[in-house]
Every structure is written in C-alpha cells, then in structure tokens.
Design a protein around this motif. Structure first.
Motif, PDB file in Angstrom:
ATOM      1  N   ASP A 192       0.831  -1.195   0.000  1.00 19.15           N
ATOM      2  CA  ASP A 192       0.000   0.000   0.000  1.00 19.15           C
ATOM      3  C   ASP A 192       0.874   1.256   0.000  1.00 19.15           C
ATOM      4  OD1 ASP A 192       0.653   0.704   2.705  1.00 19.15           O
ATOM      5  OD2 ASP A 192      -0.929  -0.602   3.444  1.00 19.15           O
ATOM      6  N   LYS A 193       0.259   2.379  -0.277  1.00 20.23           N
ATOM      7  CA  LYS A 193       0.968   3.651  -0.435  1.00 20.23           C
ATOM      8  C   LYS A 193       1.783   4.009   0.810  1.00 20.23           C
ATOM      9  CE  LYS A 193       0.144   8.505  -1.508  1.00 20.23           C
ATOM     10  NZ  LYS A 193      -0.853   9.528  -1.825  1.00 20.23           N
ATOM     11  N   ALA A 194       1.222   3.790   1.986  1.00 17.90           N
ATOM     12  CA  ALA A 194       1.919   4.139   3.235  1.00 17.90           C
ATOM     13  C   ALA A 194       3.213   3.335   3.401  1.00 17.90           C
ATOM     14  CB  ALA A 194       1.006   3.923   4.431  1.00 17.90           C
ATOM     15  N   GLU A 195       3.210   2.059   2.975  1.00 20.67           N
ATOM     16  CA  GLU A 195       4.410   1.236   3.102  1.00 20.67           C
ATOM     17  C   GLU A 195       5.541   1.753   2.214  1.00 20.67           C
ATOM     18  OE1 GLU A 195       2.874  -3.206   4.202  1.00 20.67           O
ATOM     19  OE2 GLU A 195       2.457  -2.507   2.154  1.00 20.67           O
ATOM     20  N   ILE A 196       5.193   2.424   1.144  1.00 22.19           N
ATOM     21  CA  ILE A 196       6.198   3.006   0.251  1.00 22.19           C
ATOM     22  C   ILE A 196       6.614   4.393   0.742  1.00 22.19           C
ATOM     23  CG2 ILE A 196       6.663   3.819  -2.106  1.00 22.19           C
ATOM     24  CD1 ILE A 196       6.409   0.759  -1.875  1.00 22.19           C
ATOM     25  N   MET A 197       5.642   5.234   1.032  1.00 19.13           N
ATOM     26  CA  MET A 197       5.925   6.633   1.376  1.00 19.13           C
ATOM     27  C   MET A 197       6.456   6.816   2.790  1.00 19.13           C
ATOM     28  SD  MET A 197       5.465   8.100  -1.449  1.00 19.13           S
ATOM     29  CE  MET A 197       5.581   9.832  -1.032  1.00 19.13           C
ATOM     30  N   HIS A 198       5.975   6.019   3.736  1.00 20.24           N
ATOM     31  CA  HIS A 198       6.360   6.180   5.144  1.00 20.24           C
ATOM     32  C   HIS A 198       6.631   4.822   5.783  1.00 20.24           C
ATOM     33  CE1 HIS A 198       4.979  10.268   4.596  1.00 20.24           C
ATOM     34  NE2 HIS A 198       3.823   9.806   4.175  1.00 20.24           N
ATOM     35  N   PRO A 199       7.703   4.148   5.358  1.00 18.68           N
ATOM     36  CA  PRO A 199       7.968   2.820   5.901  1.00 18.68           C
ATOM     37  C   PRO A 199       8.247   2.873   7.402  1.00 18.68           C
ATOM     38  CG  PRO A 199       9.849   3.582   4.640  1.00 18.68           C
ATOM     39  CD  PRO A 199       8.753   4.595   4.444  1.00 18.68           C
ATOM     40  N   CYS A 200       7.754   1.882   8.093  1.00 13.18           N
ATOM     41  CA  CYS A 200       7.904   1.787   9.542  1.00 13.18           C
ATOM     42  C   CYS A 200       9.203   1.054   9.867  1.00 13.18           C
ATOM     43  CB  CYS A 200       6.700   1.039  10.112  1.00 13.18           C
ATOM     44  SG  CYS A 200       6.793   0.792  11.879  1.00 13.18           S
ATOM     45  N   MET A 201      10.018   1.647  10.730  1.00 11.89           N
ATOM     46  CA  MET A 201      11.262   1.010  11.154  1.00 11.89           C
ATOM     47  C   MET A 201      11.121   0.601  12.619  1.00 11.89           C
ATOM     48  SD  MET A 201      14.393   3.094   9.437  1.00 11.89           S
ATOM     49  CE  MET A 201      13.868   4.788   9.615  1.00 11.89           C
TER      50      MET A 201
END
Length: 159
Positions: A60-69
């Motif tokens: 999804d878009k969030a996984e690309i734009m704001h990946p969680c570390m």
C-alpha cells in the motif's frame, strides 16, 4: 536455497564494506531501503499502479511513502513493504510471492578478519510470460536503483 538461485530467471548481488561494523542485518536493511528519495518513491507508486492493473498484489501507499522502522523483527512480519521469510544474525531474507514472479531480497552480514561487509542479493523466479517481460523491463532500473541506494547509505554514513 542454492537450488532457488540456480533456478532463478534473474539474480544479482552487491557487496559493501561497513563503516559501522556493529550494524545488524535489519539495521543494514533500514540504512539502504528505508531512506529512498521521494522521486524514487513516486516511481515505485507508479509502477505499483501499473502492475496492479494486471492483478498483481502490491504494497500500500503508506508502506512506500512512510515505511515503519522497528528494532526487532520476526519471520512472517514485514520489514518495509516486504514479508520476512528468514532471519538470523547473519542473514535477512524478505520478498513477495506473486502470480507473475516470486522475489527474494537477501542481506548477508560477512565478517572477514577486521572487515565487516554486507552482501545484498536479489533472486527472482518467474511464473509466466508477464513475469519474464516485467523483469526485462525493470532490470536496468533495479540494478541502478539498488546500487544507488547502497552508495547513498555509504556516503551518508548509515552503513
């Protein structure tokens, strides 16, 4: 795993010495793949849109734009946009299985005397003509992009 590599339609591998010798394989993944420039993220979103028209599952878009570390991962969880298939202190294998191809991204930590390095490898198994065409189209961009991300991680001191 050697059988998988031999059977692959596409494979590549890149090695980089670590300036930060204490990095874990998860840290190295973060250093390389979680700091994509915005222009690269938009290209990935465009690619995801196009292949989704063919029924390919995409992050999804969030996984690309704001990946969680995170600091801790387990097999089955996602690191960035990809599920983890294998995780040890020496190697992390993430990727995705799809209708057109399965891919695996491996990061291996290698210690040789005083030298600590990582080896980043990609292996793709295609399932059909669409997978083979897809690999041919993205191969130059993939090669350039992975080398670019590794180089940027080294230049900025993340690796």
């Amino acid at each position: 795993m050697p059988e998988l590599v031999r059977a692959a339609y596409y494979r590549d591998s890149y090695r980089a010495e670590l300036g930060r010798k204490g990095l874990t394989v998860s840290d190295a993944f973060h250093a390389i793949f979680m700091y994509r420039p915005t222009w690269m993220k938009f290209i990935m979103l465009g690619r995801n849109y196009l292949v989704s028209l063919f029924g390919v599952a995409v992050p999804d878009k969030a996984e690309i734009m704001h990946p969680c570390m995170r600091s801790d991962y387990q097999v089955g969880e996602k690191i960035g946009a990809w599920p983890i298939f294998y995780l040890s202190s020496e190697e992390l294998v993430a990727g995705r299985d799809n209708s057109h191809l399965d891919f695996r991204l491996s990061i291996v930590r290698v210690e040789e005397g005083q030298t600590v390095a990582i080896v980043v490898s990609t292996v793709c198994l295609t399932h059909n003509w669409f997978g083979r065409v897809y690999i041919q189209l993205i191969r130059p961009f993939h090669r350039w992009g992975v080398k670019y991300l590794i180089r940027q991680a080294m230049l900025t001191g993340r690796l």
